[in-house]
Design a protein around this motif. Structure first.
Motif, PDB file in Angstrom:
ATOM      1  N   LEU B 104       0.870  -1.175   0.000  1.00  0.00           N
ATOM      2  CA  LEU B 104       0.000   0.000   0.000  1.00  0.00           C
ATOM      3  C   LEU B 104       0.902   1.219   0.000  1.00  0.00           C
ATOM      4  O   LEU B 104       1.948   1.224   0.658  1.00  0.00           O
ATOM      5  CB  LEU B 104      -0.907   0.018   1.222  1.00  0.00           C
ATOM      6  N   VAL B 105       0.512   2.256  -0.737  1.00  0.00           N
ATOM      7  CA  VAL B 105       1.380   3.413  -0.946  1.00  0.00           C
ATOM      8  C   VAL B 105       0.640   4.700  -0.597  1.00  0.00           C
ATOM      9  O   VAL B 105      -0.452   4.938  -1.112  1.00  0.00           O
ATOM     10  CB  VAL B 105       1.820   3.506  -2.422  1.00  0.00           C
ATOM     11  N   THR B 106       1.242   5.517   0.254  1.00  0.00           N
ATOM     12  CA  THR B 106       0.655   6.814   0.611  1.00  0.00           C
ATOM     13  C   THR B 106       1.579   7.937   0.165  1.00  0.00           C
ATOM     14  O   THR B 106       2.768   7.921   0.473  1.00  0.00           O
ATOM     15  CB  THR B 106       0.432   6.884   2.131  1.00  0.00           C
ATOM     16  N   LEU B 107       1.015   8.896  -0.553  1.00  0.00           N
ATOM     17  CA  LEU B 107       1.751  10.093  -0.961  1.00  0.00           C
ATOM     18  C   LEU B 107       1.158  11.286  -0.232  1.00  0.00           C
ATOM     19  O   LEU B 107      -0.038  11.562  -0.350  1.00  0.00           O
ATOM     20  CB  LEU B 107       1.629  10.294  -2.475  1.00  0.00           C
ATOM     21  N   VAL B 108       1.999  11.973   0.543  1.00  0.00           N
ATOM     22  CA  VAL B 108       1.580  13.194   1.237  1.00  0.00           C
ATOM     23  C   VAL B 108       2.440  14.312   0.671  1.00  0.00           C
ATOM     24  O   VAL B 108       3.665  14.281   0.804  1.00  0.00           O
ATOM     25  CB  VAL B 108       1.770  13.064   2.754  1.00  0.00           C
ATOM     26  N   ALA B 109       1.802  15.277   0.016  1.00  0.00           N
ATOM     27  CA  ALA B 109       2.599  16.220  -0.772  1.00  0.00           C
ATOM     28  C   ALA B 109       2.011  17.616  -0.793  1.00  0.00           C
ATOM     29  O   ALA B 109       0.792  17.803  -0.780  1.00  0.00           O
ATOM     30  CB  ALA B 109       2.723  15.707  -2.203  1.00  0.00           C
ATOM     31  N   ASP B 110       2.902  18.583  -0.834  1.00  0.00           N
ATOM     32  CA  ASP B 110       2.585  19.957  -1.199  1.00  0.00           C
ATOM     33  C   ASP B 110       1.781  19.949  -2.513  1.00  0.00           C
ATOM     34  O   ASP B 110       2.221  19.343  -3.495  1.00  0.00           O
ATOM     35  CB  ASP B 110       3.930  20.675  -1.405  1.00  0.00           C
ATOM     36  N   PRO B 111       0.617  20.587  -2.550  1.00  0.00           N
ATOM     37  CA  PRO B 111      -0.183  20.592  -3.797  1.00  0.00           C
ATOM     38  C   PRO B 111       0.514  21.275  -4.974  1.00  0.00           C
ATOM     39  O   PRO B 111       0.041  21.181  -6.103  1.00  0.00           O
ATOM     40  CB  PRO B 111      -1.457  21.351  -3.395  1.00  0.00           C
ATOM     41  N   GLU B 112       1.646  21.940  -4.708  1.00  0.00           N
ATOM     42  CA  GLU B 112       2.427  22.501  -5.821  1.00  0.00           C
ATOM     43  C   GLU B 112       3.297  21.448  -6.504  1.00  0.00           C
ATOM     44  O   GLU B 112       3.884  21.713  -7.560  1.00  0.00           O
ATOM     45  CB  GLU B 112       3.328  23.632  -5.318  1.00  0.00           C
ATOM     46  N   LEU B 113       3.416  20.258  -5.918  1.00  0.00           N
ATOM     47  CA  LEU B 113       4.210  19.188  -6.531  1.00  0.00           C
ATOM     48  C   LEU B 113       3.693  18.927  -7.947  1.00  0.00           C
ATOM     49  O   LEU B 113       2.497  18.924  -8.193  1.00  0.00           O
ATOM     50  CB  LEU B 113       4.094  17.919  -5.691  1.00  0.00           C
ATOM     51  N   SER B 114       4.614  18.701  -8.865  1.00  0.00           N
ATOM     52  CA  SER B 114       4.170  18.556 -10.253  1.00  0.00           C
ATOM     53  C   SER B 114       3.619  17.158 -10.516  1.00  0.00           C
ATOM     54  O   SER B 114       4.153  16.153 -10.037  1.00  0.00           O
ATOM     55  CB  SER B 114       5.315  18.874 -11.225  1.00  0.00           C
TER      56      SER B 114
END
Lengths: 333, 333
Positions: B104-114
């Protein structure tokens, strides 16, 4: 959902003992003894991986909470967040008809975060797991840039029978809910208005959701045709069942009148209706059943029919189509 | 380990399409089709939880990588990070003697990430899973404060026999390794020195570790008494086996001479020795075996004995005790 703001370090990070003053082994030594185990846990946390005895197909899901987006330090304690992140993950297992058995927990935090917050958080995690008969299988600790705290949980469970998907609702079924509607969103609004005394039960539900975990497997055994847990609101989540199942779900406003009335005194009737129809984070279970198959604890709030000519699958309220709405994590609104 | 610095938004966040311009469903629509499935995946990502057929005891582990702490945008592509985070999780499953089956994979990111970075990352994740015969069971997407990107993976697998713990090494066993030593740390030093051409294979290993996944279950079947994957360096990880097993492990410097020599040309002999003894992120497997039980692909680098009177359990090099060292995530050094 707006962007998450860069946070100044709040009380979580300015009192007590900062995490950076402990090494990882010391920190694990403070954390691990608080976690519940289970008879099925063959290898407990501390090795490369945990080993769990399992029976039947495995249910697996993951959900993360981020400081400043999913909670504010001023509104929720570490223990509250522990309860909440476990509850929302276990609700997803129950919504498949599964029985949760274990969780893995990852804390990614600014090293200035206080140990006291972390130990309180661990108490909340442990209590929520213990209440549900769930073991903590393992986890990870990681440092993060200033102001950042997030907790990611993966929940595992098993199925006694077939999984209940979102796509199985059929014309002629009833739509039913187990648990409250709109309470968590009402609590959020009261926190925002600094008026928690108007309806403390709603604030408590916002801080610590109470998913009816046993109702998931019971619904599966009773023949539920579709199910999910209400994380993004009745309209949006109900719309998901309707579109996945290619049906129209007709919500019955009369059946929701009591839910709205319960919130009207604290919020006024318009906001109360908003909470019931679109309020997120409730984690009650929403399911469709063949008429006459409803188990105890569920109440009918709508019905399922085939779309008429040219009508799109979706949810309607008293016959009128409504847009689905709710949380969205990346879109700036 | 020093605190993670607050990052300015780098190239990952200044070119292409920012994530905030998509809603969550659009983003999932771009991501999910790239992920590998498997015959055992009964319910694929998209419902409340995934359902996986399992056989035998379940192995579960989780590990997270954070931009600025575990990788730099200038040094690793999105695909590199996808490969790496999967590899380090699957290595933990293999180190128990398990065969990985799903992540299972979770990405937590700044919404500016491309979006372009994310799609490249997804390609890397998918390739690494496909290479290992592992399905993507699900995940989560979440927004984070400016400059923050992290990826959390939970890996699941199953065991054919008994798990291999860290605590089973016995006097008379040999210590053996499967795979390289010090290469990933050498790669990190070459990146730091802007001298990647001196030993490109080391830089590639730093970017994309190659854990010998099949060697884990093979070692378990051959009777390995203790095993782990080398994530924090030979001394620190070897010391973990020694202390958990209450034995002394004697590293043989002669057996490591070839590993040191392979790095000396690029780094000099002192740094080469450091890399071999204390270099992290290698993800080779380290195990103890009864003498004579060594399976193919493993080489002996030391021996196991009982502590002498008053001697502490631990690791010694040519008879001299050495401090364990390596990564520590919260301590400021």
């Amino acid at each position: 959902m707006p962007n998450v703001q860069r946070l100044e370090r709040g009380p979580m990070m300015t009192g007590g003992t900062p995490l950076r003053s402990l090494d990882e082994d010391e920190l694990l030594g403070r954390i691990l003894p608080g976690f519940p185990s289970s008879d099925d846990l063959v290898v407990a946390p501390g090795d490369d991986a945990a080993v769990l005895r399992v029976s039947g197909p495995l249910v697996a899901t993951t959900d993360t909470v981020v400081l400043g987006r999913d909670w504010l330090d001023a509104w929720s304690s570490g223990a509250d967040i522990g309860h909440k992140v476990v509850a929302q993950n276990l609700a997803d297992v129950a919504a498949m008809g599964g029985r949760p058995t274990g969780v893995l927990v990852t804390l990614v935090a600014d090293p200035e975060l206080s140990l006291e917050w972390v130990l309180d958080h661990v108490r909340g995690l442990a209590e929520a797991c213990l209440d549900a008969g769930v073991a903590v299988l393992g986890g990870d600790l990681s440092s993060a840039p200033p102001g950042v705290v997030m907790v990611s949980v993966t929940a595992l469970g098993h199925l006694d029978g077939e999984p209940v998907l979102r796509s199985g609702a059929r014309a002629g079924d009833v739509l039913a809910v187990h648990g409250s509607l709109g309470l968590a969103d009402a609590g959020l609004r009261l926190l925002q208005a600094d008026a928690v005394d108007r309806l403390p039960v709603a604030v408590e539900r916002q801080r610590r959701p109470q998913p009816p975990l046993a109702a998931g497997p019971e619904a599966a055994a009773a023949g539920a045709t579709a199910m999910l847990d209400l994380s993004d609101g009745l309209l949006r989540d109900g719309g998901r069942i309707a579109r996945a199942s290619r049906v129209v779900i007709d919500l019955d406003p009369q059946a929701l009148a009591g839910d709205v009335a319960a919130l009207t005194g604290a919020l006024g009737s318009e906001a109360a209706l908003d909470c019931v129809l679109a309020g997120g984070e409730e984690h009650s279970l929403l399911a469709t059943f063949p008429a006459g198959a409803l188990p105890e604890g569920w109440r009918v709030i709508g019905s399922v029919r085939a779309p008429s000519d040219g009508e799109a699958a979706g949810i309607v309220v008293a016959g009128r189509a409504v847009a689905h709405t709710g949380w969205d994590h990346f879109r700036t609104v």
